[in-house]
Design an enzyme around this catalytic site. Sequence first.
Site, mmCIF file in Angstrom:
data_model
loop_
_atom_site.group_PDB
_atom_site.id
_atom_site.type_symbol
_atom_site.label_atom_id
_atom_site.label_comp_id
_atom_site.label_asym_id
_atom_site.label_seq_id
_atom_site.Cartn_x
_atom_site.Cartn_y
_atom_site.Cartn_z
ATOM 1 N N ASP A 1 9.427 -19.184 -25.420
ATOM 2 C CA ASP A 1 10.888 -19.284 -25.358
ATOM 3 C C ASP A 1 11.345 -20.740 -25.334
ATOM 4 O OD1 ASP A 1 10.672 -16.466 -24.899
ATOM 5 O OD2 ASP A 1 10.364 -16.908 -22.780
ATOM 6 N N GLU B 1 18.096 -10.066 -28.278
ATOM 7 C CA GLU B 1 18.046 -10.991 -27.148
ATOM 8 C C GLU B 1 17.888 -12.421 -27.667
ATOM 9 O OE1 GLU B 1 14.632 -9.813 -24.857
ATOM 10 O OE2 GLU B 1 13.219 -10.793 -26.208
#
Length: 482
Positions: A50, A223
Amino acid sequence: MRVGLLGGRVAAVVAAVMVAGVGAVVGVVVGPARAAAVVFSNPLAEQRADPHIYRHTDGYYYFTATVPEYDRIVLRRASTLQGLATAPERVIWRKHGSGEMGAHIWAPEIHYIDGRWYVYFAAGRTDDIWAIRPYVLESSAANPLDGPWVERGQLQPARSSFSLDATTFVHNGQRYLAWAEYAGSNSNIYLARAVNPWTYAGTPTLIATPTYAWETRGYRVNEGPAVLIRNGRVFMTYSASATDASYAVGLLTASAGSDLLNPASWSKRATPVLASDARTGQWGPGHNSFTVAEDGSDVIVYHSRNYERYLGNGYDPLSDPNRRTRIQRVYWNTDGTPNFGVPVPDGATPVRLRAHDQPDRYLRHWEFRVRLEPNVTNLADSQFRIVTGLSNSGAISLESTNYPGYYLRHRNHQLWVERNDGSNLFRQDATFTRRAGLADVAKVSLESVNFPGQYVRHRDGLLYLEAVPDAAGRASATFALD
């Protein structure tokens, strides 16, 4: 970052490429406003998921990402993107020993807002590790690695269900907050106006929910929103499906003049813009951010694994730490939309060769014959990795991006992209001496190693190896590395 991790390393290819004398051309972006060329090598960091990179006005890049232990937030900085690979890493915050912010520390992002640093991240509780919510840290330090950091707590008003992946951006003078949140069986993307970096106003707007088959593999997920504003539009990438090899990047688009809080302002592309690619050895690309390279070009930052695992047979992406931070240039189509191509192979990032005398046209391979064409939307067909020469370490070879192991080579004085058969003839045919551009010394010309004095040049839309005795020939044998 529901159930994902990542990692990355700095490939040794950069050193080999520099030895070959091509370090100054890898990642070059064309245009008068561009600075010196940039060298990237992937992966940038091992076991860092991420990833988020922020370029600040102090001349530094700041990099944070999820760590496999889910227990802390780390930060590093460097004056170049590639420098982040070896920059010292510092822990700026650790999870709580009990209660909220005590588990599953996921997906940090760092932003500089109104003279202060902010880190957005997701966390669970020690008494319920799946009670994931978005939280915010603040620091007034000039160097955020030094801190101290103040906990501003959960994004306010507090969310009542599984929420994560908060990000922020400014458009038309208004700051927005975006995040992902579960509703029923879906993870959706929500958007709201920001009052301050940790508070939003009004009822959040649902702007994306998983509907396509590629968004619902393993889980029904949208997301990891990330925003890039260019060409009169607001582009929001997001990640979809399970965080194994199914993971992929999608794209939402809104007009820059539209009401971003009106769901009707947003359109969703029907297919992913970045997905697993067995040819390049990258699986599950996703949870990206954007930054700007030293040369002014847009760069996508994301994670992937270099092996394939799908849900099932006991495989759990949550316990797999091997996602790796990667970076590559964003290109732009003639209609003003971004083109991410494919997740490029490990090693030196690829370039495109743009004709000096026909600057809207690029070298590309089609059915393995090399030609010159405009508007190559299948980006990887026109991308080549510059590597050490197959037959001469002082020269270069050009490896296909979407067909690794295939190289630009001349055969019967025609240019093809073909698999390296290991023969001495192939190695010579696929090796070129990089010269200053025959028609523009700021660009490049490619001289054959085994036919000195003959150059790669275009003629009638195809590529040949020929002598170029006149000005027109020299122009056709000169290319910009884009």
